[in-house]
Design an enzyme around this catalytic site. Structure first.
Site, PDB file in Angstrom:
ATOM      1  N   GLU A   6       4.363  45.410 -51.906  1.00 26.43           N
ATOM      2  CA  GLU A   6       2.974  45.734 -51.569  1.00 26.43           C
ATOM      3  C   GLU A   6       2.049  44.723 -52.241  1.00 26.43           C
ATOM      4  OE1 GLU A   6       0.156  49.720 -51.490  1.00 26.43           O
ATOM      5  OE2 GLU A   6       1.499  49.437 -53.188  1.00 26.43           O
TER       6      GLU A   6
ATOM      7  N   LYS B 173      -0.184  51.980 -44.085  1.00 29.13           N
ATOM      8  CA  LYS B 173       0.075  52.958 -45.146  1.00 29.13           C
ATOM      9  C   LYS B 173      -0.693  54.256 -44.887  1.00 29.13           C
ATOM     10  CE  LYS B 173      -0.121  53.305 -50.216  1.00 29.13           C
ATOM     11  NZ  LYS B 173      -0.554  52.580 -51.448  1.00 29.13           N
TER      12      LYS B 173
ATOM     13  N   CYS C 106       4.764  52.414 -51.020  1.00 26.45           N
ATOM     14  CA  CYS C 106       4.348  52.859 -52.343  1.00 26.45           C
ATOM     15  C   CYS C 106       4.108  54.372 -52.451  1.00 26.45           C
ATOM     16  CB  CYS C 106       3.115  52.068 -52.772  1.00 26.45           C
ATOM     17  SG  CYS C 106       2.801  52.080 -54.563  1.00 26.45           S
TER      18      CYS C 106
END
Length: 273
Positions: A40, A115, A160
């Site tokens: 990321e 995301k 993440c």
């Protein structure tokens, strides 16, 4: 299939970060990797959250410098490259999507994942709120990767903080995912507490391989990330890991090993809810 999880300590210069990413990708290719996954924010960890806005790119078309870099690197190195995340523009331009792009060895972008879950944390000393700059995605995304040995891997994308939401990965498993990717930039605080147990749990409960490349070290902006990029097998065994610093975590994914694990413990077939 040999897979590389790339660990970086990205700084405030996008140009310098891309140079480092290229060197690491080249190392992965020379070590025989077919798939390399960047972390990321591989392209920028700025001094402020809003620094992402200055390097945002429109998706597709002629792309921008970061998308061109990923496409060119994939072609040059003959790699499948998953581009960690980069900031892609939204219509109002004051927020961006934190997006993962997948490129074939021919340089074609075949998947985009935005995301979904945005990180927020405040322990009185560290404060993060991604929603100030990021707009969340809405849809899970999978792609197929035909490996050199003839197996077609079903791959689920995440980023993440998504790691804390097991329902996303269960949905991928229900759709046949065999490999789960989690490019990340966990903080040192939350990573030390939860990173390994979360990555291994997602592998165990879905009987899938997990590749989790991460940012790992002290960054120019003062932020410290946890690192410990890792590859985990469907039984939850950590195949390879790297604690801190830039580097390449390499491991072999074995389709037969995955099939045996799912036959011996058919938990995915036993799911009721």
């Amino acid at each position: 299939m040999r897979v590389a999880a790339i660990q970086m300590v990205s700084g405030v210069s996008a140009e310098a970060n891309l140079r480092q990413a290229h060197a690491l990708l080249s190392g992965a290719a020379h070590a025989g990797a077919e798939l390399a996954v960047l972390p990321e924010y591989f392209c920028l960890l700025g001094r402020r959250d809003t620094d992402k806005l200055a390097v945002q790119e429109a998706f597709g078309g002629n792309g921008g410098a970061i998308q061109l870099f990923l496409a060119d690197a994939a072609r040059e190195l003959g790699l499948w490259i998953v581009g960690g995340t980069l900031p892609l523009s939204t219509p109002e331009l004051v927020h961006v999507r934190n997006s993962t792009l997948v490129f074939t060895p021919g340089g074609q972008c075949v998947a985009r994942y935005d995301k979904i879950h945005l990180f927020r944390f405040d322990n009185g000393h560290e404060r993060y709120d991604e929603s100030r700059v990021l707009e969340p995605g809405r849809e899970p995304v999978m792609f197929d990767l035909p490996s050199r040995d003839g197996h077609r891997w079903r791959v689920g994308l995440s980023v993440c903080y998504d790691l804390r939401f097991p329902e996303l990965y269960r949905a991928y498993a229900a759709r046949g995912a065999e490999l789960l990717l989690v490019p990340s930039a966990f903080t040192h605080t939350t990573g030390q507490a939860h990173w390994e147990v979360l990555v291994r749990a997602r592998a165990i409960e879905n009987l899938a391989y997990v590749a989790a490349p991460a940012q790992g070290g002290l960054h120019e902006n003062g932020r410290r990330t946890w690192g410990h990029s890792m590859l985990v097998d469907p039984w939850g065994v950590v195949l390879q890991t790297l604690a801190e610093g830039a580097g390449v975590v390499l491991g072999e994914l074995d389709a037969a090993r995955l099939q045996v694990a799912r036959q011996q413990l058919p938990a995915l077939e036993h799911r009721v809810l």
